[in-house]
Design a protein around this motif. Structure first.
Motif, PDB file in Angstrom:
ATOM      1  N   ARG A  64      -7.340   8.984 -17.140  1.00  0.00           N
ATOM      2  CA  ARG A  64      -8.324   9.730 -16.818  1.00  0.00           C
ATOM      3  C   ARG A  64      -9.529   9.517 -16.258  1.00  0.00           C
ATOM      4  N   ARG A  65     -10.288   8.779 -17.039  1.00  0.00           N
ATOM      5  CA  ARG A  65     -11.341   8.225 -16.531  1.00  0.00           C
ATOM      6  C   ARG A  65     -11.136   7.690 -14.867  1.00  0.00           C
ATOM      7  N   LEU A  66      -9.985   6.976 -14.761  1.00  0.00           N
ATOM      8  CA  LEU A  66      -9.848   6.115 -13.106  1.00  0.00           C
ATOM      9  C   LEU A  66      -9.157   7.066 -12.023  1.00  0.00           C
ATOM     10  N   LEU A  77      -1.616   8.269 -12.712  1.00  0.00           N
ATOM     11  CA  LEU A  77      -2.498   7.678 -11.830  1.00  0.00           C
ATOM     12  C   LEU A  77      -1.489   6.603 -10.221  1.00  0.00           C
ATOM     13  N   LEU A  78      -0.571   6.337 -10.890  1.00  0.00           N
ATOM     14  CA  LEU A  78       1.121   5.842  -9.957  1.00  0.00           C
ATOM     15  C   LEU A  78       0.369   6.144  -8.776  1.00  0.00           C
ATOM     16  N   SER A  79       1.116   7.724  -9.366  1.00  0.00           N
ATOM     17  CA  SER A  79       0.930   8.526  -8.214  1.00  0.00           C
ATOM     18  C   SER A  79      -0.063   8.915  -6.741  1.00  0.00           C
ATOM     19  N   LYS A  80      -0.646   8.679  -7.788  1.00  0.00           N
ATOM     20  CA  LYS A  80      -2.051   9.371  -7.135  1.00  0.00           C
ATOM     21  C   LYS A  80      -2.403   7.963  -5.944  1.00  0.00           C
ATOM     22  N   CYS A  81      -2.466   6.535  -6.973  1.00  0.00           N
ATOM     23  CA  CYS A  81      -2.810   5.613  -5.456  1.00  0.00           C
ATOM     24  C   CYS A  81      -1.904   5.440  -4.779  1.00  0.00           C
ATOM     25  N   VAL A  82      -0.047   5.761  -5.187  1.00  0.00           N
ATOM     26  CA  VAL A  82       0.764   5.012  -4.163  1.00  0.00           C
ATOM     27  C   VAL A  82      -0.013   6.533  -3.110  1.00  0.00           C
ATOM     28  N   GLU A  83      -0.203   7.883  -3.078  1.00  0.00           N
ATOM     29  CA  GLU A  83      -0.488   8.705  -1.700  1.00  0.00           C
ATOM     30  C   GLU A  83      -2.018   8.335  -1.317  1.00  0.00           C
ATOM     31  N   LYS A  84      -3.262   7.429  -1.748  1.00  0.00           N
ATOM     32  CA  LYS A  84      -3.699   7.277  -1.151  1.00  0.00           C
ATOM     33  C   LYS A  84      -3.559   6.156  -0.203  1.00  0.00           C
ATOM     34  N   VAL A  85      -2.382   5.073  -0.711  1.00  0.00           N
ATOM     35  CA  VAL A  85      -2.126   3.762   0.157  1.00  0.00           C
ATOM     36  C   VAL A  85      -0.968   4.384   1.048  1.00  0.00           C
ATOM     37  N   VAL A  86      -0.573   5.504   0.978  1.00  0.00           N
ATOM     38  CA  VAL A  86       0.682   6.020   2.350  1.00  0.00           C
ATOM     39  C   VAL A  86      -0.620   6.370   3.358  1.00  0.00           C
ATOM     40  N   MET A  87      -2.154   7.487   3.063  1.00  0.00           N
ATOM     41  CA  MET A  87      -2.766   7.455   4.347  1.00  0.00           C
ATOM     42  C   MET A  87      -3.454   6.647   4.582  1.00  0.00           C
ATOM     43  N   SER A  88      -3.802   5.238   4.380  1.00  0.00           N
ATOM     44  CA  SER A  88      -4.416   4.517   4.696  1.00  0.00           C
ATOM     45  C   SER A  88      -4.665   3.700   5.730  1.00  0.00           C
ATOM     46  N   ASP A  89      -5.153   3.142   5.588  1.00  0.00           N
ATOM     47  CA  ASP A  89      -5.170   2.238   7.062  1.00  0.00           C
ATOM     48  C   ASP A  89      -4.569   0.179   6.196  1.00  0.00           C
ATOM     49  N   ILE A  90      -4.489   0.433   4.824  1.00  0.00           N
ATOM     50  CA  ILE A  90      -3.957  -0.594   4.599  1.00  0.00           C
ATOM     51  C   ILE A  90      -3.091  -1.100   5.893  1.00  0.00           C
ATOM     52  N   ASP A  91      -2.120  -3.031   6.183  1.00  0.00           N
ATOM     53  CA  ASP A  91      -1.512  -2.523   6.650  1.00  0.00           C
ATOM     54  C   ASP A  91      -0.310  -3.365   5.871  1.00  0.00           C
ATOM     55  N   SER A  92       0.932  -3.901   6.707  1.00  0.00           N
ATOM     56  CA  SER A  92       2.085  -4.178   5.647  1.00  0.00           C
ATOM     57  C   SER A  92       1.346  -5.190   4.996  1.00  0.00           C
ATOM     58  N   ILE A  93       1.330  -5.945   5.187  1.00  0.00           N
ATOM     59  CA  ILE A  93       1.101  -8.067   5.290  1.00  0.00           C
ATOM     60  C   ILE A  93       0.585  -7.562   3.735  1.00  0.00           C
ATOM     61  N   ALA A  94      -0.970  -6.878   4.073  1.00  0.00           N
ATOM     62  CA  ALA A  94      -1.838  -6.393   2.786  1.00  0.00           C
ATOM     63  C   ALA A  94      -0.829  -6.433   1.450  1.00  0.00           C
ATOM     64  N   LEU A  95      -0.121  -5.574   1.437  1.00  0.00           N
ATOM     65  CA  LEU A  95       1.392  -4.338   1.049  1.00  0.00           C
ATOM     66  C   LEU A  95       1.579  -5.430   0.070  1.00  0.00           C
ATOM     67  N   GLU A  96       2.741  -6.340   1.483  1.00  0.00           N
ATOM     68  CA  GLU A  96       3.177  -7.638   0.835  1.00  0.00           C
ATOM     69  C   GLU A  96       3.445  -8.549  -0.366  1.00  0.00           C
ATOM     70  N   LYS A  97       2.142  -8.738  -0.037  1.00  0.00           N
ATOM     71  CA  LYS A  97       1.403  -9.920  -0.248  1.00  0.00           C
ATOM     72  C   LYS A  97       0.675  -9.330  -2.126  1.00  0.00           C
TER      73      LYS A  97
END
Length: 572
Positions: A179-181, A210-230
């Motif tokens: 909840r804090r996070l 927490l997992l679902s919310k983080c995934v949602e934020k990453v999906v809508m972000s500009d974080i590239d696929s290289i960073a995701l795979e690393k």
């Protein structure tokens, strides 16, 4: 007989926050104040067991050893099997097997948990209370950070507690920190979101929100696929890519998506093959800037290959990627002093800001725990990389780098090499992390090293004939010229980035004590005493460096604020 219930993923009560709820029973009747007081005393008494009260030390019958990276010796926490077994199914099983001496690193894997986080978990287990986030441990050194709600030290501490609590099957504590996070997720940097996502995935059974919310934020972000795979496991990366496709997010346009030529250069960098990089560039299909090769190398490759890529001088050292980050911003996030020094010596600008207004120095400051930065390093022990990065970024071009000692300009190459070897040897043993950064940037590795025994023989004080000096100088010029050049650059970098320490070393070697720095075994009491004095002088010099950096950062922030105020247009 009433059977005690294990922890469950229940709603978090106010008791979890460090105080007790109103004295109301389940049927609506008030609980007598005496019972509330008794519960409070029980909590306090169990807490005194954990705190190791001298008169209760005999009660502990097990221990948990914590070995943190960079900390020696390991720290041991005395615990009580009956308490842990009653409160944690995980510990109950461990102790049922007969274990009494446990190691935290073997109990909690895949994400390091520190001593302070373990203490927070045990505090909750013993007392049912949770203290505020510990000062110094869960706060960074950036003075503009305010409440330290979402800087990396605070986030890291919460993730450590969450991961340990999940491992120990203390579900209510997991719920509290989940909840804090969730409450601070909108304030956390995008790169820290990836770290939170990684830990939430490790504990996905208890952290699905927490997992679902983080995934949602990453999906809508500009974080590239290289960073995701690393940085993330393959199944999470596939899930993110699938969701981006469903939402119509075209990676080729909205996120950095390297073409096949850029991927080839990235592959060559991963293989530490700078010659292959040159061949690919010679084909003319892409450039280092188009492939964002320097950003890639700084983020994911060894410092040596990064320096070799910089030495090609074919990339814009101040260029920005698709997220509008410079290469130096990426280096600060990685916290590698060697890479930061390489970029600065090639002209990278530390004053350039990120889209959210952070300088490179602020990036490092928000990644650094206050307790680590303010703790003076032990004599001869490696300094935390974060602190070295801050010191390097906080310095400005110093006039000290131009004040070259006479020994470094001597025509006698033997005298020059003896001086350089002595100076760098002393720096290595007193401040290994800083010396290593300077030596790597100066390409010292691979040059032939003069042995201490040979130096002692040459410096024995015996007079040599003129022809011997000329002969020695000729041999040195032929065999050790590259060594002299590399050591000279090491000293110059030390003077530029650690000026006050360089002044102290100047004084040490200027006191005709060069023999002290090349003798590895100091036998006399007089030398031992002088050696300790030297260490104290250099520690004081680093403290002065730190204070100067903080003053410089404060002046810079005040200047920036003043400029901002002057440019504001008043409303009519």
């Amino acid at each position: 007989m009433e059977v005690s219930q294990p922890f469950s993923d229940s709603d978090i009560t106010s008791a979890s926050l460090g105080y007790y709820p109103p004295a109301v029973a389940s049927d609506g009747d008030h609980v007598p104040p005496a019972e509330v007081a008794a519960l409070s005393r029980l909590s306090e008494h169990l807490g005194s067991l954990l705190r190791g009260a001298p008169d209760l030390a005999f009660c502990s019958d097990a221990s948990i050893t914590v070995r943190s990276a960079g900390e020696e010796p390991p720290r041991e926490v005395a615990v009580h099997r009956c308490v842990l077994s009653a409160r944690s199914p995980f510990f109950r099983d461990k102790f049922a097997e007969g274990a009494t001496a446990l190691e935290l690193g073997k109990l909690v894997t895949r994400f390091e948990v520190g001593y302070e986080a373990l203490q927070a978990v045990l505090q909750y287990v013993y007392t049912g209370r949770l203290e505020e986030l510990p000062r110094g441990v869960a706060e960074c050194i950036d003075k503009s950070c305010g409440r330290h709600e979402a800087c990396w030290p605070a986030v890291q501490f919460m993730l450590q507690v969450l991961h340990a609590a999940s491992t120990f099957e203390i579900n209510e504590l997991v719920s509290l920190f989940q909840r804090r996070l969730l409450d601070i997720l909108d304030k956390v940097t995008k790169d820290d979101i990836l770290r939170i996502l990684f830990v939430a995935n490790l504990n996905n059974k208890l952290c699905h929100k927490l997992l679902s919310k983080c995934v949602e934020k990453v999906v809508m972000s500009d974080i590239d696929s290289i960073a995701l795979e690393k940085k993330l496991p393959p199944d999470i990366v596939s899930q993110i890519k699938q969701l981006r496709a469903e939402f119509g997010i075209d990676e080729a346009e909205n996120v950095s998506f390297p073409d096949k030529h850029a991927k080839s250069i990235h592959g060559a960098l991963d293989s530490d093959d700078i010659e292959l990089v040159k061949m690919l560039l010679a084909e003319g299909k892409t450039t280092l800037d188009n492939a964002k090769a320097l950003h890639y190398a700084v983020a994911y490759c060894d410092s040596k290959i990064t320096k070799e890529l910089l030495d090609l001088e074919l990339a814009d050292v101040n260029g920005r990627d698709h997220r509008n980050y410079t290469v130096l911003h990426i280096a600060a996030m990685r916290k590698e002093p060697e890479i930061i020094m390489s970029l600065l010596t090639k002209g990278a600008r530390p004053s350039d800001t990120t889209p959210d207004g952070r300088t490179t120095l602020q990036i490092c400051e928000r990644l650094t725990r206050s307790i680590d930065y303010n703790r003076l390093p032990e004599q001869g022990k490696p300094c935390p990389k974060e602190r070295v990065c801050i010191e390097v970024l906080g310095t400005r071009d110093s006039s000290e780098v131009n004040r070259i000692p006479a020994e470094m300009t001597s025509d006698n190459l033997l005298d020059k090499l003896v001086y350089l070897e002595s100076r760098v040897w002393l720096a290595e043993r007193l401040y290994p992390t800083e010396a290593k950064a300077a030596m790597k940037n100066a390409n010292v590795e691979g040059t032939p090293k003069f042995e201490s025994s040979y130096l002692l023989h040459l410096c024995s004080g015996k007079k040599r004939l003129a022809e011997d000096v000329v002969k020695t100088s000729f041999q040195m010029k032929e065999e050790y010229l590259s060594r002299i050049e590399a050591l000279t650059k090491t000293v110059q970098l030390g003077k530029q980035f650690f000026p006050r320490c360089s002044k102290v070393i100047d004084k040490i070697l200027g006191d005709d004590l060069s023999e002290l720095s090349i003798v590895e075994h100091i036998n006399t009491e007089e030398r031992k005493s002088r050696y300790n004095e030297i260490l104290e002088e250099i520690n004081n010099a680093f403290t002065q460096d730190k204070n100067a950096i903080e003053e410089s950062a404060s002046c810079s922030a005040a200047s920036k604020s003043a400029r901002s105020n002057r440019t504001k247009v008043p409303r009519r």
